[in-house]
Design a protein around this motif. Sequence first.
Motif, PDB file in Angstrom:
ATOM      1  N   MET A 148      41.253 -52.441 -82.952  1.00 46.38           N
ATOM      2  CA  MET A 148      40.705 -51.424 -83.951  1.00 46.38           C
ATOM      3  C   MET A 148      39.321 -51.614 -84.021  1.00 46.38           C
ATOM      4  SD  MET A 148      43.825 -50.633 -86.341  1.00 46.38           S
ATOM      5  CE  MET A 148      42.534 -50.172 -87.699  1.00 46.38           C
ATOM      6  N   GLU A 149      38.491 -50.404 -83.965  1.00 43.60           N
ATOM      7  CA  GLU A 149      36.989 -50.666 -84.305  1.00 43.60           C
ATOM      8  C   GLU A 149      36.963 -51.130 -85.749  1.00 43.60           C
ATOM      9  OE1 GLU A 149      34.953 -46.828 -83.494  1.00 43.60           O
ATOM     10  OE2 GLU A 149      35.968 -46.598 -81.704  1.00 43.60           O
ATOM     11  N   ASP A 150      37.504 -50.682 -86.775  1.00 38.01           N
ATOM     12  CA  ASP A 150      36.989 -50.924 -88.212  1.00 38.01           C
ATOM     13  C   ASP A 150      38.064 -51.765 -88.587  1.00 38.01           C
ATOM     14  OD1 ASP A 150      34.941 -49.164 -87.862  1.00 38.01           O
ATOM     15  OD2 ASP A 150      36.412 -47.456 -88.628  1.00 38.01           O
ATOM     16  N   ARG A 151      38.902 -52.610 -87.916  1.00 34.12           N
ATOM     17  CA  ARG A 151      39.565 -53.529 -88.498  1.00 34.12           C
ATOM     18  C   ARG A 151      38.959 -54.696 -89.345  1.00 34.12           C
ATOM     19  NH1 ARG A 151      44.490 -56.310 -87.291  1.00 34.12           N
ATOM     20  NH2 ARG A 151      44.701 -57.587 -88.983  1.00 34.12           N
ATOM     21  N   ARG A 152      38.032 -55.225 -89.300  1.00 40.31           N
ATOM     22  CA  ARG A 152      37.453 -56.203 -90.047  1.00 40.31           C
ATOM     23  C   ARG A 152      37.152 -55.464 -91.228  1.00 40.31           C
ATOM     24  NH1 ARG A 152      33.252 -59.914 -87.582  1.00 40.31           N
ATOM     25  NH2 ARG A 152      32.970 -60.657 -89.701  1.00 40.31           N
ATOM     26  N   ALA A 153      36.613 -54.530 -91.305  1.00 41.67           N
ATOM     27  CA  ALA A 153      36.343 -53.578 -92.734  1.00 41.67           C
ATOM     28  C   ALA A 153      37.594 -53.255 -93.428  1.00 41.67           C
ATOM     29  CB  ALA A 153      35.668 -52.442 -92.249  1.00 41.67           C
TER      30      ALA A 153
END
Length: 127
Positions: free
Chosen positions: A89-94
């Motif tokens: 996913m693109e925003d997984r770290r956030a």
Amino acid sequence: MDRLDELLTPNPKPSTVGTLVYILFGPILWALQFTLIYGGHTLACSQGATPAAGEWLVYAASIVPAVIVLVFLVVQTPFARILGLTRAMEDRRAYDRIAWAVALLSEFAIVWTGATALVVAACTQGR
């Protein structure tokens, strides 16, 4: 990136509910603990439970969620995988950072709320 590129290389989209539960995992456990301590303690005392039973209810309702949130803080990946969040996913770290920070605050809240068992005498208001 046009529509054809998105179809050929899709990014996994997590469910909205799974993402919200992941981010709010700590506050959900804190709300359950808070409800058990105040609602369950009051109900137990009004039904004639001993003060020791009231104290043990507070201890159990505090220790179990505190340990679960602590495990969540140490290893988030299994919780994310269960709720449908993947590494692609693109925003997984956030999401991971937000969930970790909120869970840490919830851990402090669970410990603080559970500390009332040490300070306040159990079942005194129901007598």
